[in-house]
Design an enzyme around this catalytic site. Structure first.
Site, short mmCIF file in Angstrom:
data_model
loop_
_atom_site.label_atom_id
_atom_site.label_comp_id
_atom_site.label_asym_id
_atom_site.label_seq_id
_atom_site.Cartn_x
_atom_site.Cartn_y
_atom_site.Cartn_z
CB SER A 124 -0.88 -0.08 1.35
OG SER A 124 -1.13 1.06 1.27
CE1 TYR A 148 -3.29 -0.41 4.97
CE2 TYR A 148 -3.58 -2.17 5.17
CZ TYR A 148 -3.57 -1.62 4.85
OH TYR A 148 -3.71 -1.51 3.17
CE LYS A 152 -1.09 -4.76 3.50
NZ LYS A 152 -1.67 -5.66 2.88
C1 WQD Z 1 -9.03 9.75 1.12
C2 WQD Z 1 -9.47 11.46 1.08
C3 WQD Z 1 -10.28 11.39 3.79
C4 WQD Z 1 -13.62 8.85 4.27
C5 WQD Z 1 -6.51 4.84 2.81
C6 WQD Z 1 -5.37 4.25 3.68
C7 WQD Z 1 -4.53 3.63 2.88
C8 WQD Z 1 -5.78 2.64 1.74
C9 WQD Z 1 -5.98 3.50 1.41
C10 WQD Z 1 -5.29 0.52 1.88
C11 WQD Z 1 -8.92 11.49 2.44
C12 WQD Z 1 -11.12 11.92 2.65
C13 WQD Z 1 -12.27 10.06 3.60
C14 WQD Z 1 -15.20 9.90 4.53
C15 WQD Z 1 -13.22 11.90 4.14
N1 WQD Z 1 -5.79 1.41 2.36
N2 WQD Z 1 -12.61 11.64 3.68
N3 WQD Z 1 -14.60 11.57 4.15
O1 WQD Z 1 -7.31 7.82 3.45
O2 WQD Z 1 -5.76 7.95 1.06
O3 WQD Z 1 -6.58 5.77 2.54
O4 WQD Z 1 -7.21 3.81 2.43
O5 WQD Z 1 -4.00 0.39 1.97
O6 WQD Z 1 -3.81 2.46 3.33
O7 WQD Z 1 -5.04 4.72 4.41
O8 WQD Z 1 -8.41 6.76 1.58
O9 WQD Z 1 -10.82 6.74 1.00
O10 WQD Z 1 -10.51 7.18 3.88
O11 WQD Z 1 -9.43 9.09 2.30
O12 WQD Z 1 -13.47 13.03 3.47
O13 WQD Z 1 -16.13 9.25 5.55
O14 WQD Z 1 -10.69 10.96 1.13
O15 WQD Z 1 -10.11 12.73 4.37
O16 WQD Z 1 -8.92 12.68 2.07
P1 WQD Z 1 -7.04 6.87 2.70
P2 WQD Z 1 -9.74 7.21 2.31
#
Ligand code: WQD
Length: 338
Positions: A124, A148, A152
């Site tokens: 990841s 997590y 990785k």
């Molecule tokens: C994306 C953007 C949030 C939810 C995570 C893991 C990473 C990988 C992918 C496994 C950010 C914003 C999110 C919400 C929001 N997983 N957001 N409201 O954090 O980039 O990555 O998932 O491998 O390891 O860290 O993904 O989709 O949670 O967030 O505003 O309800 O959307 O702040 O900017 P992230 P995400």
């Protein structure tokens, strides 16, 4: 090749199974269904027109995993079998280390006993941590800010050390950015078992009426519109990247290869939301709230190594990602049946 897809009933695993079969490979799925449903098998059989071999296995159980290799002639492994919720890993670190490293140890032990030397690991972009840059390339040091992420980082290190001890091994470390989307049939897709942590499934559940509104975590980042920026990659592109990496290992002369799987494009939370509104042809309610602890402002992939060495490129647009997600969500408002 006959490929064991560990965690193959899950979101990325199931989409990879389709592409493996379409590329002419045989597939064996092993999954404990801790974050997936057995119902995915008949969906995969409908899409591929092939019978799918699937075993319910706790891959932390070394004997059960070894029996799987005895029963099924395996040429290669793609390892997706791990827990993946960042917040949950902070609350339950022992579960995450025990499961995510336990499955790795069982698979590597069985591979050694059965002379299987090819493994593709689901890593990841989280391993880049806060690298002080928005453009992530494979030479950057790895670290983590949650259990997590550490599983990785440790998984990658375990594989590098095993390959160093067993030079006949061929290892691909695939660093995903933000996987989204669904197979164009609408038959398979992301099916979070609880309230979605990730952005796209949450938006989809707002659009289908399961959630009241999207909370946007932070509107004051130093980005194009103040909201977070990420490299969203269609799961179909991610799946073809796995097939390309597997086939590259079959002819590789270096024991370990690391590749980013991303588009190289940064897309903001608000841009994704508006793309989804176009796909669903409806306005979606949202509220900008406080930042989520641990979130970075903006990062995306430098995908040039995978582009060149795998001759692989992400092809799907943000609109494709939203159209395909919406079709899956409309057809399956409550996800897969039990
Ligand atoms: C994306 C953007 C949030 C939810 C995570 C893991 C990473 C990988 C992918 C496994 C950010 C914003 C999110 C919400 C929001 N997983 N957001 N409201 O954090 O980039 O990555 O998932 O491998 O390891 O860290 O993904 O989709 O949670 O967030 O505003 O309800 O959307 O702040 O900017 P992230 P995400």
């Amino acid at each position: 090749m006959r490929v064991l897809v560990a965690g193959g009933a899950g979101y990325i695993g199931s989409h990879t199974v389709v592409k493996l079969i379409e590329a002419g490979h045989d597939v064996v799925i092993a999954d404990d269904f801790s974050n997936s449903k057995p119902a995915v098998r008949e969906r995969l059989e409908t899409i591929t027109g092939r019978k799918i071999t699937m075993h319910a296995v706790d891959l932390c159980d070394r004997d059960a995993t070894d029996h799987l290799f005895t029963d099924e002639k395996i040429d290669a492994v793609i390892h997706f079998a791990g827990f993946k919720a960042v917040g949950e890993s902070v609350a339950k670190p022992i579960d995450y280390y025990e499961n995510n490293l336990g499955t790795m140890f069982s698979l590597l032990r069985a591979m050694e006993r059965h002379g299987v030397n090819i493994i593709v690991f689901s890593s990841s972009a989280t391993v880049y941590g806060d690298a002080g840059t928005s453009v992530m390339h494979e030479e950057l040091a790895t670290t983590a800010v949650n259990p997590y992420g550490w599983t990785k980082v440790m998984g990658e290190q375990i594989l590098r050390d095993v390959a160093n001890a067993r030079p006949q091994m061929r290892v691909a470390l695939l660093r995903y950015f933000n996987p989204v989307g669904a197979h164009p049939s609408g038959l398979i897709g992301e099916d979070p078992s609880d309230v979605p942590n990730n952005l796209m499934p949450f938006i989809a559940q707002v659009a289908i009426g399961r959630r009241e509104k999207l909370n946007i975590f932070g509107g004051d980042y130093d980005t194009k519109d103040g909201t977070g920026v990420r490299d969203f990659i269609h799961v179909e592109d991610l799946a073809t990247g796995h097939v390309a990496a597997l086939e590259a290992l079959g002819r590789a002369d270096e024991p370990v290869k690391t590749w980013n799987l991303g588009t190289g494009n940064g897309v903001s939370v608000l841009e994704l939301l508006h793309a989804f509104e176009r796909a669903a042809d409806k306005k979606l309610p949202y509220e900008i709230v406080a930042r989520r602890p641990g979130d970075l402002a903006a990062y995306w992939a430098d995908p040039s190594l995978a582009n060149e060495e795998l001759r692989w490129h992400a092809t799907k647009t943000v609109d494709d990602m939203c159209v395909d997600t919406w079709r899956w969500q409309k057809n399956n408002p409550d996800g897969y049946p039990d």
